[in-house]
Scaffold this active site. Structure first.
Site, mmCIF file in Angstrom:
data_model
loop_
_atom_site.group_PDB
_atom_site.id
_atom_site.type_symbol
_atom_site.label_atom_id
_atom_site.label_comp_id
_atom_site.label_asym_id
_atom_site.label_seq_id
_atom_site.Cartn_x
_atom_site.Cartn_y
_atom_site.Cartn_z
ATOM 1 N N CYS A 136 2.936 -5.838 0.168
ATOM 2 C CA CYS A 136 2.174 -5.533 1.386
ATOM 3 C C CYS A 136 1.963 -6.823 2.156
ATOM 4 O O CYS A 136 2.730 -7.785 1.977
ATOM 5 C CB CYS A 136 0.866 -4.798 1.059
ATOM 6 S SG CYS A 136 -0.330 -5.740 0.096
ATOM 7 N N ARG B 27 -3.412 -2.920 -0.745
ATOM 8 C CA ARG B 27 -2.498 -1.815 -1.054
ATOM 9 C C ARG B 27 -1.565 -2.096 -2.224
ATOM 10 O O ARG B 27 -1.497 -1.300 -3.170
ATOM 11 C CB ARG B 27 -1.659 -1.471 0.192
ATOM 12 C CG ARG B 27 -2.474 -0.909 1.319
ATOM 13 C CD ARG B 27 -1.691 -0.904 2.615
ATOM 14 N NE ARG B 27 -1.453 -2.255 3.097
ATOM 15 C CZ ARG B 27 -0.701 -2.589 4.134
ATOM 16 N NH1 ARG B 27 -0.069 -1.616 4.799
ATOM 17 N NH2 ARG B 27 -0.564 -3.835 4.512
ATOM 18 N N ASP C 253 -2.887 0.304 6.349
ATOM 19 C CA ASP C 253 -3.654 -0.855 5.897
ATOM 20 C C ASP C 253 -5.150 -0.544 5.973
ATOM 21 O O ASP C 253 -5.676 -0.317 7.069
ATOM 22 C CB ASP C 253 -3.308 -2.048 6.795
ATOM 23 C CG ASP C 253 -3.867 -3.343 6.254
ATOM 24 O OD1 ASP C 253 -4.736 -3.293 5.369
ATOM 25 O OD2 ASP C 253 -3.428 -4.405 6.728
HETATM 26 P P1 4NP Z 1 -3.087 -5.585 2.252
HETATM 27 O O1 4NP Z 1 -4.305 -5.659 3.314
HETATM 28 O O2 4NP Z 1 -1.852 -6.010 2.996
HETATM 29 O O3 4NP Z 1 -3.054 -4.147 1.867
HETATM 30 O O4 4NP Z 1 -3.463 -6.514 1.115
HETATM 31 C C1 4NP Z 1 -4.604 -6.818 4.030
HETATM 32 C C2 4NP Z 1 -5.388 -7.790 3.456
HETATM 33 C C3 4NP Z 1 -5.709 -8.928 4.176
HETATM 34 C C4 4NP Z 1 -5.241 -9.081 5.464
HETATM 35 C C5 4NP Z 1 -4.441 -8.115 6.036
HETATM 36 C C6 4NP Z 1 -4.126 -6.968 5.310
HETATM 37 N N1 4NP Z 1 -5.588 -10.254 6.211
HETATM 38 O O5 4NP Z 1 -5.210 -10.329 7.376
HETATM 39 O O6 4NP Z 1 -6.235 -11.150 5.665
#
Ligand code: 4NP
Length: 173
Positions: A20, A26, A135
């Site tokens: 991800c 995720r 997300d």
């Molecule tokens: P992930 O969610 O891709 O599902 O882990 C996110 C976690 C952090 C960030 C973006 C998406 N961020 O911009 O820090």
């Protein structure tokens, strides 16, 4: 509909990476659920699993507390995860890289000489195949429940596909 798996690099074994953006929401949830289901299916010695993010913001951190709470309430162990970032070594080490959304997929495919080893995680979703895992990072707790539901049903079908793949690939004596 059956989604076929790319060939294993090592016969009888299979390595799956879950990808991800941040590797704190995720893909760690999918990682924990897939490892638990593989253990229950007796496949944890043949299928290895890891997760990573395309971004580096959270490297070394545990998963998001909302992701961890959602998993813990559902009976999973969320304590062992530490975020990692995708680098070139992942393309050599993994047979299949499953991305949570189309942005992750295009980032991964742009970085590898074997783009056919990358596909959307929800290619295996029996309810809505080919969709993204949205997300949940900037949303509320409900988003994490929705992610877990998608991850659990998709993982069930993925484990079935891995079982079939490994069984077909096993030489009979
Ligand atoms: P992930 O969610 O891709 O599902 O882990 C996110 C976690 C952090 C960030 C973006 C998406 N961020 O911009 O820090």
């Amino acid at each position: 509909m059956t989604t076929s798996l790319p060939p294993a690099r090592t016969p009888g074994q299979y390595a799956v990476a879950l990808v991800c953006l941040g590797n704190i929401c995720r893909s760690p949830m999918a990682d924990v659920v897939l490892q638990q289901r593989l253990g229950a299916a007796g496949l944890d010695d043949r299928v290895s699993v890891a997760s990573c993010g395309t971004g580096d913001w959270h490297v070394g951190n545990p998963m998001d507390r909302r992701a961890a709470a959602t998993l813990t309430t559902a009976g999973y162990d969320a304590t062992r995860h530490r975020a990692q970032q995708l680098d070139a070594s992942w393309f050599d080490r993994f047979d299949l890289l499953l991305e949570m959304d189309r942005s992750n997929l295009s980032d991964v495919r742009a970085s590898t000489t074997e783009p056919d080893r990358a596909m959307l995680f929800r290619s295996f979703d029996p309810v809505d195949p080919g969709s993204e895992v949205p997300d949940p990072y900037y949303g509320g707790d409900n988003g994490f429940q929705e992610v877990l539901a998608m991850v659990e049903r998709t993982t069930g079908a993925l484990v079935a596909a891995l079982t079939q793949h490994l069984t077909q690939g096993t030489e009979r004596t």
